[in-house]
Structures are given as structure tokens and as C-alpha cells.
Design a protein around this motif. Sequence first.
Motif, PDB file in Angstrom:
ATOM      1  N   LEU A  36       5.257 -40.645 -26.924  1.00  0.00           N
ATOM      2  CA  LEU A  36       5.688 -39.712 -25.885  1.00  0.00           C
ATOM      3  C   LEU A  36       4.511 -38.905 -25.354  1.00  0.00           C
ATOM      4  CD1 LEU A  36       7.876 -38.336 -24.224  1.00  0.00           C
ATOM      5  CD2 LEU A  36       8.279 -36.795 -26.150  1.00  0.00           C
ATOM      6  N   ALA A  37       3.638 -38.433 -26.239  1.00  0.00           N
ATOM      7  CA  ALA A  37       2.499 -37.620 -25.804  1.00  0.00           C
ATOM      8  C   ALA A  37       1.603 -38.408 -24.845  1.00  0.00           C
ATOM      9  CB  ALA A  37       1.706 -37.142 -27.017  1.00  0.00           C
ATOM     10  N   ARG A  38       1.254 -39.625 -25.231  1.00  0.00           N
ATOM     11  CA  ARG A  38       0.371 -40.428 -24.369  1.00  0.00           C
ATOM     12  C   ARG A  38       1.048 -40.761 -23.044  1.00  0.00           C
ATOM     13  NH1 ARG A  38      -1.146 -43.035 -29.476  1.00  0.00           N
ATOM     14  NH2 ARG A  38       0.495 -44.573 -29.089  1.00  0.00           N
ATOM     15  N   ALA A  39       2.355 -41.050 -23.092  1.00  0.00           N
ATOM     16  CA  ALA A  39       3.082 -41.376 -21.857  1.00  0.00           C
ATOM     17  C   ALA A  39       3.127 -40.173 -20.928  1.00  0.00           C
ATOM     18  CB  ALA A  39       4.492 -41.854 -22.192  1.00  0.00           C
ATOM     19  N   CYS A  40       3.343 -38.989 -21.490  1.00  0.00           N
ATOM     20  CA  CYS A  40       3.360 -37.778 -20.666  1.00  0.00           C
ATOM     21  C   CYS A  40       1.998 -37.524 -20.029  1.00  0.00           C
ATOM     22  CB  CYS A  40       3.772 -36.581 -21.513  1.00  0.00           C
ATOM     23  SG  CYS A  40       5.535 -36.487 -21.903  1.00  0.00           S
ATOM     24  N   VAL A  41       0.935 -37.677 -20.806  1.00  0.00           N
ATOM     25  CA  VAL A  41      -0.412 -37.479 -20.279  1.00  0.00           C
ATOM     26  C   VAL A  41      -0.686 -38.472 -19.143  1.00  0.00           C
ATOM     27  CG1 VAL A  41      -2.872 -37.747 -20.815  1.00  0.00           C
ATOM     28  CG2 VAL A  41      -1.385 -36.429 -22.343  1.00  0.00           C
ATOM     29  N   ASP A  42      -0.343 -39.742 -19.357  1.00  0.00           N
ATOM     30  CA  ASP A  42      -0.588 -40.758 -18.327  1.00  0.00           C
ATOM     31  C   ASP A  42       0.186 -40.438 -17.049  1.00  0.00           C
ATOM     32  OD1 ASP A  42      -2.254 -42.118 -20.049  1.00  0.00           O
ATOM     33  OD2 ASP A  42      -0.770 -43.643 -20.596  1.00  0.00           O
ATOM     34  N   GLU A  43       1.443 -40.022 -17.212  1.00  0.00           N
ATOM     35  CA  GLU A  43       2.276 -39.760 -16.036  1.00  0.00           C
ATOM     36  C   GLU A  43       1.823 -38.505 -15.295  1.00  0.00           C
ATOM     37  OE1 GLU A  43       5.225 -40.535 -13.212  1.00  0.00           O
ATOM     38  OE2 GLU A  43       4.370 -41.804 -14.792  1.00  0.00           O
ATOM     39  N   ILE A  44       1.454 -37.470 -16.031  1.00  0.00           N
ATOM     40  CA  ILE A  44       0.933 -36.259 -15.376  1.00  0.00           C
ATOM     41  C   ILE A  44      -0.327 -36.582 -14.592  1.00  0.00           C
ATOM     42  CG2 ILE A  44      -0.199 -34.034 -15.815  1.00  0.00           C
ATOM     43  CD1 ILE A  44       2.786 -33.802 -16.013  1.00  0.00           C
ATOM     44  N   ASN A  45      -1.215 -37.382 -15.183  1.00  0.00           N
ATOM     45  CA  ASN A  45      -2.444 -37.753 -14.481  1.00  0.00           C
ATOM     46  C   ASN A  45      -2.151 -38.627 -13.264  1.00  0.00           C
ATOM     47  OD1 ASN A  45      -4.228 -36.336 -16.115  1.00  0.00           O
ATOM     48  ND2 ASN A  45      -4.455 -38.014 -17.559  1.00  0.00           N
ATOM     49  N   LEU A  46      -1.107 -39.442 -13.335  1.00  0.00           N
ATOM     50  CA  LEU A  46      -0.719 -40.264 -12.196  1.00  0.00           C
ATOM     51  C   LEU A  46      -0.175 -39.385 -11.071  1.00  0.00           C
ATOM     52  CD1 LEU A  46      -0.356 -43.180 -11.124  1.00  0.00           C
ATOM     53  CD2 LEU A  46       1.936 -43.144 -12.118  1.00  0.00           C
ATOM     54  N   ARG A  47       0.638 -38.405 -11.451  1.00  0.00           N
ATOM     55  CA  ARG A  47       1.269 -37.551 -10.443  1.00  0.00           C
ATOM     56  C   ARG A  47       0.313 -36.519  -9.859  1.00  0.00           C
ATOM     57  NH1 ARG A  47       7.279 -35.781 -12.714  1.00  0.00           N
ATOM     58  NH2 ARG A  47       7.996 -37.864 -13.385  1.00  0.00           N
ATOM     59  N   LEU A  48      -0.527 -35.941 -10.683  1.00  0.00           N
ATOM     60  CA  LEU A  48      -1.304 -34.772 -10.275  1.00  0.00           C
ATOM     61  C   LEU A  48      -2.802 -35.003 -10.199  1.00  0.00           C
ATOM     62  CD1 LEU A  48       0.593 -32.026 -12.340  1.00  0.00           C
ATOM     63  CD2 LEU A  48       0.990 -32.760  -9.972  1.00  0.00           C
ATOM     64  N   GLY A  49      -3.239 -36.189 -10.600  1.00  0.00           N
ATOM     65  CA  GLY A  49      -4.657 -36.501 -10.492  1.00  0.00           C
ATOM     66  C   GLY A  49      -5.313 -36.717 -11.841  1.00  0.00           C
ATOM     67  N   THR A  50      -6.290 -37.621 -11.861  1.00  0.00           N
ATOM     68  CA  THR A  50      -7.016 -37.939 -13.088  1.00  0.00           C
ATOM     69  C   THR A  50      -7.612 -36.686 -13.714  1.00  0.00           C
ATOM     70  OG1 THR A  50      -7.558 -40.108 -12.194  1.00  0.00           O
ATOM     71  CG2 THR A  50      -8.886 -39.341 -14.039  1.00  0.00           C
ATOM     72  N   ASP A  51      -7.540 -36.627 -15.039  1.00  0.00           N
ATOM     73  CA  ASP A  51      -8.099 -35.511 -15.809  1.00  0.00           C
ATOM     74  C   ASP A  51      -7.366 -34.191 -15.566  1.00  0.00           C
ATOM     75  OD1 ASP A  51      -9.937 -37.054 -17.162  1.00  0.00           O
ATOM     76  OD2 ASP A  51     -11.565 -36.645 -15.755  1.00  0.00           O
ATOM     77  N   THR A  52      -6.088 -34.293 -15.188  1.00  0.00           N
ATOM     78  CA  THR A  52      -5.254 -33.093 -15.199  1.00  0.00           C
ATOM     79  C   THR A  52      -4.798 -32.813 -16.623  1.00  0.00           C
ATOM     80  OG1 THR A  52      -4.457 -33.491 -12.944  1.00  0.00           O
ATOM     81  CG2 THR A  52      -3.135 -32.028 -14.321  1.00  0.00           C
ATOM     82  N   ALA A  53      -4.507 -33.880 -17.380  1.00  0.00           N
ATOM     83  CA  ALA A  53      -3.984 -33.743 -18.744  1.00  0.00           C
ATOM     84  C   ALA A  53      -4.803 -34.593 -19.702  1.00  0.00           C
ATOM     85  CB  ALA A  53      -2.512 -34.161 -18.797  1.00  0.00           C
ATOM     86  N   ALA A  54      -4.793 -34.197 -20.974  1.00  0.00           N
ATOM     87  CA  ALA A  54      -5.504 -34.928 -22.027  1.00  0.00           C
ATOM     88  C   ALA A  54      -4.664 -34.913 -23.303  1.00  0.00           C
ATOM     89  CB  ALA A  54      -6.877 -34.318 -22.284  1.00  0.00           C
ATOM     90  N   TYR A  55      -4.988 -35.835 -24.193  1.00  0.00           N
ATOM     91  CA  TYR A  55      -4.219 -36.073 -25.415  1.00  0.00           C
ATOM     92  C   TYR A  55      -5.031 -35.687 -26.642  1.00  0.00           C
ATOM     93  CZ  TYR A  55      -2.140 -39.016 -29.130  1.00  0.00           C
ATOM     94  OH  TYR A  55      -1.602 -39.497 -30.296  1.00  0.00           O
ATOM     95  N   LEU A  56      -4.393 -34.941 -27.554  1.00  0.00           N
ATOM     96  CA  LEU A  56      -5.039 -34.529 -28.801  1.00  0.00           C
ATOM     97  C   LEU A  56      -4.115 -34.828 -29.983  1.00  0.00           C
ATOM     98  CD1 LEU A  56      -6.987 -33.052 -30.690  1.00  0.00           C
ATOM     99  CD2 LEU A  56      -6.006 -30.884 -29.882  1.00  0.00           C
ATOM    100  N   PRO A  57      -4.431 -35.845 -30.799  1.00  0.00           N
ATOM    101  CA  PRO A  57      -3.609 -36.139 -31.976  1.00  0.00           C
ATOM    102  C   PRO A  57      -4.063 -35.349 -33.204  1.00  0.00           C
ATOM    103  CG  PRO A  57      -5.224 -37.876 -31.662  1.00  0.00           C
ATOM    104  CD  PRO A  57      -5.466 -36.863 -30.568  1.00  0.00           C
ATOM    105  N   LEU A  58      -3.111 -34.747 -33.899  1.00  0.00           N
ATOM    106  CA  LEU A  58      -3.416 -34.093 -35.168  1.00  0.00           C
ATOM    107  C   LEU A  58      -3.986 -35.086 -36.173  1.00  0.00           C
ATOM    108  CD1 LEU A  58      -3.214 -31.701 -37.223  1.00  0.00           C
ATOM    109  CD2 LEU A  58      -0.872 -32.472 -37.674  1.00  0.00           C
TER     110      LEU A  58
END
Length: 216
Positions: A36-58
Motif C-alpha cells: 500500500l505504501a509504495r502504491a500510494c507513493v507511485d500514485e501521488i507522484n503520478l498525480r502531482l509530479g515526480t518526487d512529490t512523495a517518497a517511501y521509507l520502510p522501517l
Amino acid sequence: MDVFDSLVSDVARLLDRPGRRLLGLCGPPAAGKSTLARACVDEINLRLGTDTAAYLPLDGFHLSEIQLERLGLTHRKGSPPSFDVHGYVALLNRLIGEPLPSHPVYLPDYDRMLHEPVAARHVVAPGVRLVVTEGNYLALDAPGWREAAALLDELWYVDAPDELRETRLRERHSGNGSSTERTRRRIEVNDRPNGELIKASRGRAGRIVVLVPPTG
């Protein structure tokens, strides 16, 4: 609007506020947090532009095998004390500190084939406005974990039925080279108790997200 689109729209609303925002996803093993985290990051970047969101795994803050052996925690890998939670908190503070870093911040991950954490697999670019971080224990009411949760703008609990999670865990462990017997022991001795501990923290999350794959 389907469930995922609705979730992403809610994630995007975090960006209505200025500054860099942190969304945390917690939940028991194999509930679907990282997916879910990676999918959300990918979709946010698709909608709002590359490097809007990033993923950090514990999981990048797993202690190494050498440290687990030193601490006598090899058989409890994946339990709360097998993570460097204070290092994780320090990184969260670094990501949202004022002023924000003007350089890329590199993030660790965990390699399931090496069975070790690895450095610099992910990156938060200077312009990133949202970091989606996920891990089992982000809602845990314990030292270190409370400090991590306090830094998050929102914390969501990702859930899935126990039977489905354990099926995924069996597939995960066997795919990483574990024998059938070792997989069974890992689930019974480690994953299942960890899951019960995490489920007890469910009430500390601000939202419950239930991920069940479609049938038919």
C-alpha cells in the motif's frame, strides 16, 4: 471512486498543509503495508509530479545478523527489540527538521534474500513533500515507538485476515529459502506472537484500513 483511489485522495489531502508531511502505516506482518505504501507513493507522484512523495520502510532499521547474535535475538528477528528504533526516530527528525535538508537524504531498506539491512536503497529528494513510512510497530506504546508516532501527521493501521496473512508469510519465508519446517516454526514462534502484540496497538492508530483482495 474505488477504495484505493479514495485512500490516495485522502493521502493527497495531507499536502493541503505546508511543509513536509509524514504518513505512517502500521499493522501486523504481511497485512499489505509495504504494498500500500509504495502504491500510494507511485500514485501521488503520478498525480502531482515526480518526487512529490517518497517511501521509507522501517525494515531498513532491522539490526544486522551480527547484532542479533550479540543480543541473543536471532530467533526473535522482527520483534520490537530487533529494530534500531532510535535510529529510525533520528531519521524522521532529520527529514522534517527546519530548515528541510537541501540535499538528497538516502534511506535504508531490508533485503529479504541477503537477510540483512542495506543502505541507501531509497531516497528523499529535496522537493519531496510527503514521506510514506510503514512498519509493524509504529503504534506500539513503548519507548522509541511513541516518539516515532508523535512525529507522524497521521498513522493508519493496515489490517488483513489472519489466515490470509499467514498464507502470505508462508509464501514469503519459503520464497526466501526457508524449509517447510523452519517456516512453520518462524510463524508459530515469531510472526504470530508479533502479530498479536501489534493487534493490541490497533486503537492508537487514527484510521483502520482493511486490505482484502477481491474474490471471483
